[in-house]
Every structure is written in structure tokens, then in C-alpha cells.
Design a protein around this motif. Structure first.
Motif, PDB file in Angstrom:
ATOM      1  N   ALA A 136       0.822  -1.217   0.000  1.00  0.00           N
ATOM      2  CA  ALA A 136       0.000   0.000   0.000  1.00  0.00           C
ATOM      3  C   ALA A 136       0.853   1.263   0.000  1.00  0.00           C
ATOM      4  N   GLY A 137       2.076   1.150   0.465  1.00  0.00           N
ATOM      5  CA  GLY A 137       2.964   2.304   0.540  1.00  0.00           C
ATOM      6  C   GLY A 137       4.159   1.998   1.407  1.00  0.00           C
ATOM      7  N   SER A 138       4.938   3.015   1.700  1.00  0.00           N
ATOM      8  CA  SER A 138       6.129   2.831   2.521  1.00  0.00           C
ATOM      9  C   SER A 138       6.282   4.003   3.485  1.00  0.00           C
ATOM     10  N   ILE A 139       6.422   3.711   4.760  1.00  0.00           N
ATOM     11  CA  ILE A 139       6.613   4.750   5.775  1.00  0.00           C
ATOM     12  C   ILE A 139       8.030   5.295   5.659  1.00  0.00           C
ATOM     13  N   GLN A 140       8.125   6.609   5.532  1.00  0.00           N
ATOM     14  CA  GLN A 140       9.422   7.239   5.327  1.00  0.00           C
ATOM     15  C   GLN A 140      10.123   7.508   6.662  1.00  0.00           C
ATOM     16  N   LEU A 141      11.408   7.180   6.717  1.00  0.00           N
ATOM     17  CA  LEU A 141      12.230   7.449   7.896  1.00  0.00           C
ATOM     18  C   LEU A 141      13.368   8.392   7.525  1.00  0.00           C
ATOM     19  N   PHE A 142      13.689   9.301   8.471  1.00  0.00           N
ATOM     20  CA  PHE A 142      14.774  10.243   8.245  1.00  0.00           C
ATOM     21  C   PHE A 142      15.783  10.153   9.383  1.00  0.00           C
ATOM     22  N   GLU A 143      17.023  10.431   9.056  1.00  0.00           N
ATOM     23  CA  GLU A 143      18.098  10.536  10.047  1.00  0.00           C
ATOM     24  C   GLU A 143      18.764  11.891   9.892  1.00  0.00           C
ATOM     25  N   PHE A 144      19.400  12.357  10.974  1.00  0.00           N
ATOM     26  CA  PHE A 144      20.034  13.671  10.973  1.00  0.00           C
ATOM     27  C   PHE A 144      21.507  13.533  11.353  1.00  0.00           C
ATOM     28  N   ALA A 145      22.313  14.368  10.757  1.00  0.00           N
ATOM     29  CA  ALA A 145      23.741  14.364  11.059  1.00  0.00           C
ATOM     30  C   ALA A 145      23.959  14.803  12.503  1.00  0.00           C
ATOM     31  N   PRO A 146      25.003  14.290  13.165  1.00  0.00           N
ATOM     32  CA  PRO A 146      25.294  14.717  14.540  1.00  0.00           C
ATOM     33  C   PRO A 146      25.439  16.236  14.613  1.00  0.00           C
ATOM     34  N   GLY A 147      24.872  16.821  15.637  1.00  0.00           N
ATOM     35  CA  GLY A 147      24.957  18.269  15.817  1.00  0.00           C
ATOM     36  C   GLY A 147      23.818  19.050  15.183  1.00  0.00           C
ATOM     37  N   THR A 148      22.935  18.371  14.453  1.00  0.00           N
ATOM     38  CA  THR A 148      21.792  19.068  13.854  1.00  0.00           C
ATOM     39  C   THR A 148      20.866  19.595  14.948  1.00  0.00           C
ATOM     40  N   MET A 149      20.480  20.858  14.828  1.00  0.00           N
ATOM     41  CA  MET A 149      19.623  21.471  15.840  1.00  0.00           C
ATOM     42  C   MET A 149      18.179  21.014  15.650  1.00  0.00           C
ATOM     43  N   LEU A 150      17.695  20.211  16.583  1.00  0.00           N
ATOM     44  CA  LEU A 150      16.310  19.758  16.587  1.00  0.00           C
ATOM     45  C   LEU A 150      15.584  20.462  17.722  1.00  0.00           C
ATOM     46  N   ASP A 151      14.496  21.126  17.402  1.00  0.00           N
ATOM     47  CA  ASP A 151      13.768  21.913  18.396  1.00  0.00           C
ATOM     48  C   ASP A 151      12.459  21.220  18.769  1.00  0.00           C
ATOM     49  N   SER A 152      12.250  21.041  20.067  1.00  0.00           N
ATOM     50  CA  SER A 152      11.020  20.436  20.546  1.00  0.00           C
ATOM     51  C   SER A 152       9.857  21.414  20.412  1.00  0.00           C
ATOM     52  N   GLU A 153       8.728  20.911  19.927  1.00  0.00           N
ATOM     53  CA  GLU A 153       7.538  21.748  19.784  1.00  0.00           C
ATOM     54  C   GLU A 153       6.405  21.235  20.668  1.00  0.00           C
ATOM     55  N   GLY A 154       6.767  20.565  21.724  1.00  0.00           N
ATOM     56  CA  GLY A 154       5.764  20.022  22.633  1.00  0.00           C
ATOM     57  C   GLY A 154       5.449  18.588  22.293  1.00  0.00           C
ATOM     58  N   GLY A 155       5.209  17.795  23.322  1.00  0.00           N
ATOM     59  CA  GLY A 155       4.967  16.372  23.092  1.00  0.00           C
ATOM     60  C   GLY A 155       6.173  15.728  22.451  1.00  0.00           C
ATOM     61  N   SER A 156       5.944  14.957  21.399  1.00  0.00           N
ATOM     62  CA  SER A 156       7.049  14.250  20.743  1.00  0.00           C
ATOM     63  C   SER A 156       7.433  14.859  19.405  1.00  0.00           C
ATOM     64  N   LEU A 157       6.844  16.005  19.030  1.00  0.00           N
ATOM     65  CA  LEU A 157       7.129  16.628  17.745  1.00  0.00           C
ATOM     66  C   LEU A 157       8.409  17.453  17.795  1.00  0.00           C
ATOM     67  N   LEU A 158       9.222  17.320  16.738  1.00  0.00           N
ATOM     68  CA  LEU A 158      10.469  18.064  16.629  1.00  0.00           C
ATOM     69  C   LEU A 158      10.516  18.802  15.302  1.00  0.00           C
ATOM     70  N   ALA A 159      11.070  20.002  15.326  1.00  0.00           N
ATOM     71  CA  ALA A 159      11.304  20.772  14.102  1.00  0.00           C
ATOM     72  C   ALA A 159      12.784  20.677  13.771  1.00  0.00           C
ATOM     73  N   ALA A 160      13.102  20.638  12.477  1.00  0.00           N
ATOM     74  CA  ALA A 160      14.484  20.529  12.039  1.00  0.00           C
ATOM     75  C   ALA A 160      14.733  21.527  10.916  1.00  0.00           C
TER      76      ALA A 160
END
Length: 249
Positions: free
Chosen positions: A161-185
Motif C-alpha cells: 500500500a505504501g512505505s513509511i518514510q524514515l529520516f536521520e540527521f547528522a550529529p549536531g543538527t539542531m532539533l527543536d522540541s515543539e511540545g509532546g514528541s514533535l520536533l522541528a528541524a
């Protein structure tokens, strides 16, 4: 004396912000895929003119300020659920979801099928699929028994039916929490995952250690109380000088 007052004031402000971070971590102990935040402090030495460093000068002019916070990216525990649409990530990858604020990333794999037949999060955000297999956007899930492979391929009754996409980030990438489990990159920082895989029928718990979080909260509270008492003592001494000593000058 005024330097000591300002040092205590700066320290109290820093500890108040740290208290908010600790309380936020504790409030999300049971949030699936939550990443705890850790505080970063820096020392700022206040000088009105060059002086010879000494212990008293350092003690009264060394201001502690909260430099910022960073995410603790260590993995949480995987907990079996038996739900075929619950998916946990083994590795450092993240799911990509489309929210009202744009694309965000999460480790929360508690998915469900919307009324329109698309795979969404428990909050109703669209789970992004592989655009090479489907048109841009989400994954349409037909009725039937769903199976999710370790590479993200979602099949229903044996048909892909489809494929769930996964992403990885390089070490040191600034990930900002937006509450709960959501992150902005930062835009373009996410790359297709190469070292992550999925585990169907499981969810990842919050990575906040409850005992450590409580101990940290208590420690921050005590430091804040101590600095508050120090400010009160300085304020009392200022008032004494103003009412007793200055009239004698």
C-alpha cells in the motif's frame, strides 16, 4: 555587594528556567517517543574594570546564566503492544509527519487510519510515505490485515500500500522540541535513513528516567530557594545601609 545581588538574581533566573525544563520532562514521562531536554549553563564574569582575579571577586561577579537546552537523543525502551499499526524505530531515525505548521519529525509510532483511509498519527497528522512509491503526501491504507516490514513497507492483505518514510540527521543538527514528541528541524537537514529499521506491534517509551528527573527537579528547586534567600539578605542589607548609614554621611 551590588555584584553579589545581581549574581544571585541571574542565578535565580537561570534556575527558574531550568525548573520549567525539569517540570516539562516530568510531565512527559508517559509520552510515547518523547525526547527529554537537558539544560546548558554558562558562566559570565562581570567586570567594571580590569582587576587582579581573586576568590572573592570571582565569587561575587561570576554570574550563572542558562545558555540553552539540548535534546537527549538516547533511545527509550521498546514496549510491545500487539497493535499492527503501532511501530517503533530501532536506530536513530524519525518519522516524518505533516502538521498544520509544516513537516515535523517524531519517534511516536502510534498510528491509525483516518476516516479518509490515510495513515495518521494519534493527533491526526498525516504520516508521510515514500514519494517514489506513492504520490506526494501520505499512505492510503485499504481495509484488511496490515503488515509493516522493517524497511517501512506497509502491506494490506499481501499487497503493498505504501512505505513509511524514515529520516536521520547528522550529529549536531539542531532539533527543536515543539511540545509532546514533535520536533522541528532545519530545512533539508533530514536524510533518508540508512541505519534504522521498524518494529511492528511496539512503541518506544519516553527516554526520561523518572528517578533522575525527580532528583534533578528537587535539586533545582533547592538551588532556586537558596538564591532567593540570598537576594532577600542582600535586599535587607541595602535597606539597612540606606536607612542607617547614608544619613550619617
Amino acid at each position: 555587594m551590588d555584584s553579589g545581588f545581581y549574581a544571585a538574581c541571574a542565578g535565580l533566573r537561570a534556575q527558574s528556567l531550568a525548573l520549567e525544563v525539569s517540570a516539562h520532562n516530568l510531565a512527559n514521562l508517559n509520552t510515547t517517543g518523547f525526547r527529554g531536554q537537558q539544560t546548558d549553563f554558562q558562566s559570565m564574569l562581570a567586570k567594571s574594570r580590569p582587576t587582579v582575579p581573586n576568590l572573592l571577586n570571582l565569587a561575587t561577579n561570576n554570574f550563572s546564566v542558562l545558555e540553552g537546552t539540548h535534546l537527549d537523543l538516547t533511545a527509550g525502551n521498546l514496549q510491545p503492544t500487539g497493535n499492527p499499526l503501532d511501530v517503533a524505530i530501532e536506530g536513530g531515525g524519525f518519522f516524518a509527519v505533516y502538521t498544520p505548521n509544516g513537516v515535523r519529525y517524531t519517534r511516536n509510532g502510534s498510528f491509525q487510519v483516518s476516516s479518509t483511509g490515510q495513515l495518521v498519527t494519534s493527533s491526526g497528522d498525516l504520516v508521510l510515505g515514500d514519494p517514489a512509491l506513492k504520490d506526494k503526501g501520505g499512505i492510503n491504507v485499504p481495509a484488511g490485515a496490515a503488515s509493516i516490514a522493517s524497511d517501512g513497507t506497509l502491506s494490506v492483505n499481501g499487497a503493498v500500500a505504501g512505505s513509511i518514510q524514515l529520516f536521520e540527521f547528522a550529529p549536531g543538527t539542531m532539533l527543536d522540541s515543539e511540545g509532546g514528541s514533535l520536533l522541528a528541524a532545519p530545512a533539508g537537514s533530514g536524510q533518508p535513513a540508512q541505519k534504522s529499521m521498524l518494529k511492528q506491534g511496539a512503541l518506544e517509551s519516553s527516554n526520561v528516567n523518572p528517578i533522575s528527573a525527580v532528583v534533578t527537579l528537587i535539586g533545582v528547586q533547592r538551588e532556586a530557594e537558596m538564591l532567593q534567600r540570598a537576594m532577600s539578605l542582600f535586599d535587607t542589607e541595602f535597606n539597612r545601609i540606606a536607612t542607617s548609614d547614608l544619613p550619617k554621611v
